[in-house]
Design an enzyme around this catalytic site. Structure first.
Site, PDB file in Angstrom:
ATOM      1  N   LEU A  28      39.760  40.287  37.873  1.00 11.98           N
ATOM      2  CA  LEU A  28      39.405  40.350  36.444  1.00 11.98           C
ATOM      3  C   LEU A  28      39.375  41.778  35.925  1.00 11.98           C
ATOM      4  CD1 LEU A  28      36.423  37.802  36.327  1.00 11.98           C
ATOM      5  CD2 LEU A  28      38.790  37.393  35.637  1.00 11.98           C
ATOM      6  N   GLU A  30      39.373  46.265  37.291  1.00  6.96           N
ATOM      7  CA  GLU A  30      39.287  47.262  38.343  1.00  6.96           C
ATOM      8  C   GLU A  30      38.937  48.600  37.726  1.00  6.96           C
ATOM      9  OE1 GLU A  30      42.589  47.388  41.038  1.00  6.96           O
ATOM     10  OE2 GLU A  30      41.525  48.854  42.282  1.00  6.96           O
ATOM     11  N   ASP A 172      26.610  52.193  28.689  1.00  4.40           N
ATOM     12  CA  ASP A 172      28.056  51.970  28.683  1.00  4.40           C
ATOM     13  C   ASP A 172      28.396  50.752  27.825  1.00  4.40           C
ATOM     14  OD1 ASP A 172      30.686  52.532  29.342  1.00  4.40           O
ATOM     15  OD2 ASP A 172      30.617  51.591  31.326  1.00  4.40           O
TER      16      ASP A 172
HETATM   17  P1  ADP Z   1      33.823  47.328  35.827  1.00  2.00           P
HETATM   18  O1  ADP Z   1      32.861  48.133  36.620  1.00  2.00           O
HETATM   19  O2  ADP Z   1      35.157  47.186  36.483  1.00  2.00           O
HETATM   20  O3  ADP Z   1      33.921  47.743  34.392  1.00  2.00           O
HETATM   21  P2  ADP Z   1      32.574  44.873  34.833  1.00  2.00           P
HETATM   22  O4  ADP Z   1      31.255  44.439  35.369  1.00  2.00           O
HETATM   23  O5  ADP Z   1      32.594  45.452  33.472  1.00  2.00           O
HETATM   24  O6  ADP Z   1      33.223  45.846  35.910  1.00  2.00           O
HETATM   25  O7  ADP Z   1      33.576  43.651  34.890  1.00  2.00           O
HETATM   26  C1  ADP Z   1      34.962  43.807  34.615  1.00  2.00           C
HETATM   27  C2  ADP Z   1      35.472  42.669  33.766  1.00  2.00           C
HETATM   28  O8  ADP Z   1      35.281  41.433  34.444  1.00  2.00           O
HETATM   29  C3  ADP Z   1      34.753  42.513  32.453  1.00  2.00           C
HETATM   30  O9  ADP Z   1      35.286  43.326  31.435  1.00  2.00           O
HETATM   31  C4  ADP Z   1      34.926  41.035  32.156  1.00  2.00           C
HETATM   32  O10 ADP Z   1      36.203  40.794  31.582  1.00  2.00           O
HETATM   33  C5  ADP Z   1      34.907  40.408  33.534  1.00  2.00           C
HETATM   34  N1  ADP Z   1      33.551  39.933  33.876  1.00  2.00           N
HETATM   35  C6  ADP Z   1      32.538  40.641  34.431  1.00  2.00           C
HETATM   36  N2  ADP Z   1      31.428  39.906  34.592  1.00  2.00           N
HETATM   37  C7  ADP Z   1      31.730  38.663  34.150  1.00  2.00           C
HETATM   38  C8  ADP Z   1      31.007  37.412  34.065  1.00  2.00           C
HETATM   39  N3  ADP Z   1      29.738  37.295  34.473  1.00  2.00           N
HETATM   40  N4  ADP Z   1      31.653  36.342  33.555  1.00  2.00           N
HETATM   41  C9  ADP Z   1      32.937  36.427  33.153  1.00  2.00           C
HETATM   42  N5  ADP Z   1      33.671  37.563  33.203  1.00  2.00           N
HETATM   43  C10 ADP Z   1      33.091  38.674  33.689  1.00  2.00           C
END
Ligand code: ADP
Ligand code: MG
Length: 357
Positions: A28, A30, A172
């Site tokens: 999803l 990186e 953030d």
């Molecule tokens: P990073 O540290 O890579 O920014 P994130 O925690 O922001 O990690 O997650 C990256 C992406 O994964 C998010 O932008 C979102 O699209 C998806 N994502 C993260 N957590 C969830 C969740 N609980 N449910 C659905 N999608 C999620």
């Protein structure tokens, strides 16, 4: 002491997981500090575990910063569960000379973030039925756009108020770090990787490099340099709430939320180049939003003019709120709580929220 004791007891009674319990699906996201996958449980666990369907979970493999992220998620889970994606579990998966790897697991909340929604020309109508239900009485136009954007902002501010009330600053806030939860039909905050808990000093010392410069408030640092450093490891000392009041670190998130508000109203600011240009212009205007508006309005495209018209609805209350969020000085920015009490929000936005809960 009791905070940590409670955390311990709470965790004792929750199901625990290990590496073999998960099978990874689609990637999803990186970032520099981790990779995020959709995931499922490999075998049917006890009936106490609700996440049994395929793709029910999201799994992040994080670097050493994962430790703080787990801590923050545990804290939020107990203190303001509705603000953020549901956190399931986190653990240290391995530790080698390359560093530690932490695994964090959340419920899969839904497929889209405001970033995804705003990529489409359909925005804000592509969010409308999701948050407001079917049957919209208004014709497509400014009023209707306004109602949708107002509802999204209310939900975001509601989530932020929850975080801030527990002494947490996210640091953030951006469209990519907000997820539309299909279950609760509201927007929730995700990615506590750069968050700080000011009450106990977790991740208190700002890691500026974690911040996204496109959404970061001009102060960049959460605390002014006069603030004494707090311990950076989980130690159960309570910091004076005065510290929180002194520098108003929560207003860092408010600035970011203000930029998201602007992007929703003005399509030209949704692209990366549009956002970068906005930041450059804001800097040139000493972060005076009114001066910025004057400077762009003279040579405004019809898109831009429409956006300002949208913000001017309700006798300019909305625009006023925005100017209170995007201020150079943290102390002059409005808090999430006061935003929600602003006349702009005491109509549909909050009503919708209260009907949903
Ligand atoms: P990073 O540290 O890579 O920014 P994130 O925690 O922001 O990690 O997650 C990256 C992406 O994964 C998010 O932008 C979102 O699209 C998806 N994502 C993260 N957590 C969830 C969740 N609980 N449910 C659905 N999608 C999620
Ligand atoms: Mg993220």
């Amino acid at each position: 002491f009791d905070m940590f004791f409670l955390a311990f007891v709470e965790r004792l009674f929750r199901p625990t997981f290990k590496k073999d319990d998960f099978v990874l699906g689609k990637k999803l996201g990186e970032g520099a500090f981790g990779v995020v996958y959709r995931a499922s449980l490999t075998k049917k666990p006890s009936s106490k575990v609700p996440y049994q369907k395929e793709g029910d979970l999201v799994l992040k493999k994080a670097t050493e910063y994962g430790a703080v992220e787990i801590w923050m998620n545990e804290r939020v889970r107990r203190a303001c569960a509705n603000s953020c994606a549901v956190f399931v579990y986190g653990f240290l998966e391995s530790s080698s000379n390359k560093g530690a790897e932490y695994w964090l697991i959340w419920r899969y909340e839904g497929e889209a973030t405001p970033y995804d929604f705003m990529q489409s020309k359909e925005f804000p109508y592509n969010v409308e039925t999701m948050i407001l239900g079917e049957a919209q009485d208004l014709p497509k136009g400014l009023e209707r756009d306004n109602r949708i954007i107002q509802t999204i902002m209310t939900q975001l501010l509601f989530a932020l108020d929850g975080l801030h009330s527990t002494g947490t600053v996210h640091r953030d806030i951006k469209p990519q770090n907000i997820i539309f939860s299909e279950g609760s039909r509201t927007f929730k905050i995700i990615d506590l990787g750069a968050a700080a808990d000011l009450r106990v000093g977790i991740n208190y010392i700002p890691k500026e490099f974690l911040l996204d410069p496109r959404y970061a408030a001009p102060e960049q640092y959460i605390m002014s340099t006069q603030t004494p450093s707090a311990p950076s490891a989980p130690v159960a000392t309570t910091l004076s709430p005065v510290l929180w009041q002194m520098n108003l670190p929560d207003r860092f998130d408010i600035y970011s939320a203000g930029l998201i508000f602007l992007q929703m109203a003005l399509p030209g600011l949704r692209s990366d180049s549009g956002l970068i240009q906005l930041n450059r212009h804001l800097k040139q205007c000493d972060y005076d939003l009114i001066a910025w508006r004057k400077s762009v309005e003279t040579r405004a495209s019809s898109d831009l003019r429409r956006g300002f018209e949208l913000l001017d609805l309700d006798g300019g209350i909305e625009w006023e709120l925005l100017t209170l969020m995007v201020q150079y000085k943290a102390g002059q920015r409005i808090s999430a709580k006061r935003c929600l009490a602003h006349p702009h929000f005491d109509r549909e936005g909050l009503l919708v929220l209260s009907l949903m809960q």
